[in-house]
Design a protein around this motif. Structure first.
Motif: not given
Ligand code: PLP
Length: 407
Positions: A35-37, A366-368, A390-392, A397-399
């Motif tokens: 997944e990429i954020i 991290a895919g961020v 971005n969404s909460h 998830k990214a953090l």
């Protein structure tokens, strides 16, 4: 023989966002299941406020009925919108701006790019470093710079914004004519105090210079001691033009509406020193080259100032600022020096390594997606910009993933 404007050939290819896209594409190909954020680009993610949508719908219905249909509108924008802006964005903040000093447009980017047409080819231009690239490129296109050399264009004055000066550039020793300031800043997220802004206004006044004040992110200011507009500063109406946008304030990035304030007292000068009001020139420019923003869009923008609209905009801004708070707190806990994020949707993180290396670390481990600070100028090297748009859920998830990688 039709010749090209060779100034365009001086432009460095805008490689930042295409390079980012290329790296994301390569990562996706190598890891199709990951997944990429995206916390890189400065585009909003939340829907338009309900009050704007209702006004938009109503105006579209009006356009479908001969009795309420409207054709060309005023080039400067409808008075109903200019009056609301003068009242809510200026008078309520103690800045005496009248509706006829406001020009509605389809974006701050266009206004930032077009405004330089009013000035002579040989004015000395000062831009912040790191910088929103439009200030630089539009002046290069107009011939106000030499060629690119090493880390910048010859002839432009770069105002360094660094950790040492709190990312607020100091007044230059040399004389400059056209000064671009952006607060809250893209990309650093820094803000400017009243005193510091007063110093810039005093410099412009003393040197008969002009400040283009880009306040595209003003809606994110929480600290009420900070100036929202340069026109809250004494003497600014004589030496500044301010540009604002509904893009980040109310989610209009895809809807397009912004405005520029050119006070009637603001002048530039002929070679012989005669003062020429810039309001007159900008009006002439806009009436010649621009035919206004669509009626439904201006009605949607007007709804931002209704009591419902104000509440909904606040919810929108608070939503992103919650993300900004989470991002800043987590990176600080991980031991990184962070600027911005308090009164701005951008967090400027000192990477303790090259910008692109940190970008790659966050993407691959991290895919961020972040934005390498070096893409905004020499002073951005060693930093990345993280955006709160971005969404909460995605930010959390990214953090979580980032913490795993960096702790
Ligand atoms: N000014 C700054 C500093 C920006 O960051 C942006 C967009 O990201 C703009 C202006 C452009 O805004 P608009 O969407 O109104 O063209």
């Amino acid at each position: 023989m039709i010749r090209v404007n060779e100034n365009y050939l001086k432009l460095q290819s805008s490689y930042l966002f295409s390079e980012i896209s290329g790296r994301i594409a390569a990562f996706r190909e190598a890891h199709p299941a990951r997944e990429i954020i995206k916390l890189g680009i400065g585009d909003v993610t939340c829907a338009l406020p309900a009050a704007c949508i209702a006004a938009f719908h109503h105006a579209v219905t009006e356009m479908g009925d001969e009795r309420t249909f409207r054709g060309y509108g005023p080039e400067q924008g409808y008075e109903f919108l200019r009056e609301k802006i003068a009242m809510h964005d200026y008078k309520e903040h103690g800045a005496d701006i009248t509706p006829d000093e406001i020009f509605i447009s389809d974006g701050a980017k266009c206004d930032v790019g077009n405004i330089q047409e009013l000035f002579a080819e040989d004015v000395v231009v000062a831009v912040p470093d790191p910088v929103y690239p439009v200030y630089v490129d539009t002046n290069v296109m107009a011939g106000r710079s030499g060629n690119w050399k090493d880390t910048g264009y010859k002839g432009l004055v770069y105002l360094e914004s660094t950790e040492d000066n709190g990312y607020v550039p100091v007044i230059p020793d040399e004389k400059v004519d056209l000064i671009y300031l952006c607060f809250p800043n893209n990309p650093t997220g820094a803000t400017i105090s009243r005193d510091k802004l007063q110093e810039w206004v005093a410099y412009a006044d003393k040197n008969k210079a002009l400040i283009i004040y880009d306040a595209a992110y003003v809606a994110f200011i929480k600290d009420q001691t900070l100036p929202h507009s340069i026109f809250e500063i004494q003497g600014a109406k004589e030496v500044a033009i301010e540009i604002r946008s509904f893009s980040k304030t109310a989610g209009f990035t895809g809807t397009r509406c912004a405005y520029t304030v050119v006070p009637k007292a603001c002048n530039a000068y002929t070679r012989s020193g005669t003062a020429v009001p810039l309001h007159k020139l900008w009006l002439r420019r806009q009436t010649t080259k621009f035919n206004g923003v669509s009626y439904p869009v201006q009605r949607a923008a007007e709804a931002v100032f209704s009591s419902e609209g104000k509440k909904q905009v606040k919810i929108l801004i608070d939503y992103y600022m919650h993300n900004a708070d989470l991002i800043k707190r987590r990176f600080s806990e991980l031991g990184y020096l962070c600027a911005g994020g308090d009164n701005s949707p951008y967090i400027w993180i000192k990477a303790n390594m090259a910008s692109w290396d940190f970008f790659s670390l966050l993407l691959e481990k991290a895919g961020v997606v972040s934005t390498p600070g070096s893409g905004f100028g020499k002073c951005g090297e060693g930093y990345v910009r993280i955006s709160a748009f971005n969404s909460h859920e995605n930010v959390e998830k990214a953090l979580y993933k980032i913490s795993d990688v960096l702790s």
